[in-house]
Design an enzyme around this catalytic site. Structure first.
Site, PDB file in Angstrom:
ATOM      1  CD  GLU A  41      -2.827   1.280   2.357  1.00 60.57           C
ATOM      2  OE1 GLU A  41      -2.799   0.417   3.252  1.00 60.57           O
ATOM      3  OE2 GLU A  41      -3.599   2.254   2.349  1.00 60.57           O
ATOM      4  NE  ARG A 268       3.666  -7.621  10.635  1.00 62.14           N
ATOM      5  CZ  ARG A 268       3.117  -6.870   9.688  1.00 62.14           C
ATOM      6  NH1 ARG A 268       2.163  -7.353   8.934  1.00 62.14           N
ATOM      7  NH2 ARG A 268       3.514  -5.634   9.492  1.00 62.14           N
ATOM      8  CE  LYS A 278       2.947   0.182   4.934  1.00 63.66           C
ATOM      9  NZ  LYS A 278       2.418  -0.074   3.597  1.00 63.66           N
TER      10      LYS A 278
HETATM   11  P1  ATP Z   1       2.580  -2.133   8.056  1.00 61.94           P
HETATM   12  O1  ATP Z   1       1.868  -2.977   9.066  1.00 61.94           O
HETATM   13  O2  ATP Z   1       4.003  -1.832   8.372  1.00 61.94           O
HETATM   14  O3  ATP Z   1       1.831  -0.907   7.652  1.00 61.94           O
HETATM   15  P2  ATP Z   1       1.452  -3.530   5.902  1.00 61.94           P
HETATM   16  O4  ATP Z   1       1.322  -4.992   6.033  1.00 61.94           O
HETATM   17  O5  ATP Z   1       0.232  -2.699   6.084  1.00 61.94           O
HETATM   18  O6  ATP Z   1       2.641  -3.052   6.786  1.00 61.94           O
HETATM   19  P3  ATP Z   1       1.596  -3.455   3.064  1.00 61.94           P
HETATM   20  O7  ATP Z   1       2.086  -2.355   2.224  1.00 61.94           O
HETATM   21  O8  ATP Z   1       0.157  -3.779   3.063  1.00 61.94           O
HETATM   22  O9  ATP Z   1       2.085  -3.140   4.534  1.00 61.94           O
HETATM   23  O10 ATP Z   1       2.443  -4.762   2.803  1.00 61.94           O
HETATM   24  C1  ATP Z   1       2.827  -5.256   1.557  1.00 61.94           C
HETATM   25  C2  ATP Z   1       3.276  -6.681   1.735  1.00 61.94           C
HETATM   26  O11 ATP Z   1       4.354  -6.757   2.658  1.00 61.94           O
HETATM   27  C3  ATP Z   1       2.164  -7.557   2.293  1.00 61.94           C
HETATM   28  O12 ATP Z   1       2.132  -8.757   1.566  1.00 61.94           O
HETATM   29  C4  ATP Z   1       2.558  -7.796   3.719  1.00 61.94           C
HETATM   30  O13 ATP Z   1       2.106  -9.039   4.157  1.00 61.94           O
HETATM   31  C5  ATP Z   1       4.090  -7.720   3.653  1.00 61.94           C
HETATM   32  N1  ATP Z   1       4.653  -7.285   4.936  1.00 61.94           N
HETATM   33  C6  ATP Z   1       4.377  -6.154   5.616  1.00 61.94           C
HETATM   34  N2  ATP Z   1       5.038  -6.113   6.793  1.00 61.94           N
HETATM   35  C7  ATP Z   1       5.762  -7.260   6.860  1.00 61.94           C
HETATM   36  C8  ATP Z   1       6.657  -7.817   7.828  1.00 61.94           C
HETATM   37  N3  ATP Z   1       6.944  -7.184   8.962  1.00 61.94           N
HETATM   38  N4  ATP Z   1       7.221  -9.011   7.560  1.00 61.94           N
HETATM   39  C9  ATP Z   1       6.956  -9.652   6.409  1.00 61.94           C
HETATM   40  N5  ATP Z   1       6.130  -9.188   5.461  1.00 61.94           N
HETATM   41  C10 ATP Z   1       5.531  -8.004   5.666  1.00 61.94           C
HETATM   42 MG    MG Z   2      -1.534  -3.238   4.774  1.00 64.47          MG
END
Ligand code: ATP
Ligand code: MG
Length: 563
Positions: A41, A268, A278
């Site tokens: 995102e 994760r 984020k």
């Molecule tokens: P955050 O919680 O930091 O905002 P998010 O999951 O909302 O992260 P996205 O941009 O939706 O962020 O994530 C894109 C991809 O990265 C998704 O497939 C998500 O599962 C993966 N991802 C995000 N954070 C992690 C993490 N800490 N470890 C492994 N994969 C991750």
């Molecule tokens: Mg997300």
């Protein structure tokens, strides 16, 4: 959460996702096609947690001759911005990955809207005029069924009319939503009439401006986007496991072939002494608690890059931790270990004096200089040598001299003991000058001209070798010593606000350091080992007049010690 210290596997076996893909290929699924996507995102910069997902998504495609697309999951204009889109693309390229196609969930806004209309026409969706709070209250709990909305059995024609008018901007934000009509008593809470669409009027979308007044929710957009694109393996993190049945349900409602994208989940990445979200990182940036997304203390890709991490170091760290189905916490010293391992053969060894004190060699002719040779990197045969300037007056580290030294102090002291100046001569201290406060201002010594390094006399062994730079040719530098951003291992698990848990000593700026002349040519992000101190990278703010170095990692290896 427990701290998991994962071992470095000597011979890589398949991770469980690779195992699944191989089984699918053996079973002839999807005609042998492998297609993945990385779906960020664009609401922040990429962090090292995302790198774990990137290595998986791109890695699977690469390994099985498939393709990996980059898809921006841009369904919430309130938080998204093109600044983030650009940084994400730049970071993925820097990490060394290449997407096949670039997509946006917003490419499918029309298709998704049409699908929502179809759901309404089939009696599978309705417009709910209750507030978000009431809808949440009616959800029930895992053990008690939810309450049906009074709007649930609205006639289809009315739902159609309202939804179309929602998208014309006729109703204010939060006044109504479109919900899937599934089952308010379902054992999986996500099936209790999930929200499909909401109204957003106040923020323009970074690509579609004000064209759309309704925006799809994650669950309605993600699986459908995978399906439209032909994704075979939709890999994400474990928190989406409970969403998977809904992901499948939505697709089953309209799919007109046997093809189905399959969602698979892994653990994760969480790292000690930092936060991996984020939302929290944005708070740190907006409240000025760090210098920006690329502050070298941040676990972002741009922060790590500015800190001096290479893409290889980050990727080898991801390789070491592996993928499982168990949530845990990785020790940050494993990340630091990966940096040292990577930089050891790459970083040129240089002398940098952090706390300089003047050394005068009384028996070396005033005005004379000579050029000595030093190895660029004893851990890399191909790194060669460079010239360094030697003269009568040098800077050495204040801590390398003691006037009244105890027996076990092997460095410089006027006690008759000899030490070697790195790549130069053996010297013996003779005395020192002090100011009115008793601080030492100048150290005096004599050198032995027969002991030049690289000559026969250079082989004479003494107890210690000390760093130095020549006074006139050396240059001044600021050195930023970074440490862990948070004072405790798991700031997210604490009852306290995470912002109150920052490490007050996470940045110390040392001014007035002296580094050898060769560093004048250094470019931003060039990497060095300051002998005996640590690994350092040139900060992008650095100029030839004002050199600035960031400490990537110290030399001390707490990881190796622990194992
Ligand atoms: P955050 O919680 O930091 O905002 P998010 O999951 O909302 O992260 P996205 O941009 O939706 O962020 O994530 C894109 C991809 O990265 C998704 O497939 C998500 O599962 C993966 N991802 C995000 N954070 C992690 C993490 N800490 N470890 C492994 N994969 C991750
Ligand atoms: Mg997300």
């Amino acid at each position: 959460m427990t701290t998991i210290i994962e071992e470095e596997a000597p011979k890589k076996s398949l991770n469980f996702i690779e195992q699944i893909v191989e089984n699918d290929l053996k079973a002839g699924l999807n005609g042998g096609r492998v297609q993945t996507r990385f779906p960020p995102e664009p609401n922040g910069y990429l962090h090292i947690g995302h790198v774990k997902a990137i290595c998986m998504d791109f890695g699977i495609a690469e390994k099985y001759n498939g393709i990996c697309n980059l898809r921006f999951d841009d369904t919430n204009p309130v938080k998204e911005d093109v600044e983030y889109v650009d940084s994400i693309m730049g970071d993925i390229k820097w990490l060394g990955f290449h997407w096949k196609n670039l997509y946006y969930a917003s490419d499918y806004f029309q298709q998704l809207y049409d699908l929502a209309i179809r759901f309404i026409n089939e009696g599978k969706a309705y417009v709910d005029e209750q507030s978000a709070e009431v809808i949440a209250q009616q959800k029930g709990t895992p053990t008690t069924p939810g309450v049906e909305s009074p709007f649930r059995n609205r006639p289809i024609a009315e739902n159609l009319d309202l939804f179309q008018r929602m998208n014309k901007g006729e109703f204010p934000e939060s006044s109504m939503v479109l919900r899937a009509k599934i089952d308010m008593a379902h054992s999986n809470m996500h099936f209790r009439d999930p929200i499909m669409y909401r109204i957003i009027l106040s923020h323009p979308h970074h690509r579609t401006g004000y064209d759309w007044k309704v925006y799809p929710m994650y669950d309605f957009a993600h699986g459908q986007s995978d399906y439209f694109e032909g994704v075979t393996h939709s890999i994400c993190t474990l928190e989406f496991e409970v969403h998977r049945p809904l992901y499948d349900w939505y697709i089953d409602q309209f799919a007109d072939s046997d093809y189905r994208p399959k969602q698979r989940e892994f653990n994760r990445l969480n790292i000690t002494y930092t936060v991996m979200s984020k939302r929290k990182m944005l708070q740190l940036v907006q409240e000025g608690l760090v210098a920006g997304w690329d502050d070298p203390r941040m676990p972002t890709v741009c922060g790590l890059r500015r800190r001096g991490y290479t893409a290889e170091a980050i990727r080898s760290f991801i390789d070491r931790i592996g993928y499982t189905k168990v949530e845990g916490m990785i020790d940050v010293s494993l990340l630091e270990y990966s940096a040292r391992e990577d930089l050891k053969p790459k970083a040129t060894r240089v002398c940098a004096i952090m706390d300089p004190i003047k050394l005068v060699i009384s028996n070396y002719p005033a005005g004379q200089t000579e050029t000595l040779t030093t190895e660029n990197n004893p851990d890399n045969e191909t790194a060669g040598t460079r010239d360094i300037t030697f003269a009568r007056e040098l800077y050495i580290e204040r801590g390398d001299f003691m006037e009244d030294a105890p027996k076990d102090f092997f460095r410089l002291s006027p006690n008759g003991r000899e030490v070697r100046l790195k790549s130069a001569y053996i010297i013996k201290a003779t005395g020192c000058d002090k100011d009115a406060d008793g601080n030492i201002t100048t150290v005096y010594c004599e050198y032995d001209p027969e002991t030049k390094s690289g000559t026969e006399g250079g082989n004479r062994k003494v107890k210690s070798t000390i760093n130095w730079v020549e006074i006139n040719s050396s240059i001044e530098a600021d050195v930023r010593l970074y440490d862990r951003l948070f004072a405790i291992e798991d700031p997210s698990a604490s009852d306290k606000d995470f912002r109150d848990l920052l490490n007050p000593d996470s940045l110390k700026v040392v001014t007035g350091c002296r580094v050898e002349a060769a560093l004048a040519q250094a470019k931003p992000l060039d990497k060095f080992q300051f002998l005996k101190v640590g690994y350092f990278a040139v900060d992008p703010d650095s100029t030839p007049d004002k050199l600035i170095f960031n400490r990537t990692v110290s030399l001390k290896d707490t990881w190796a010690k622990k194992n």
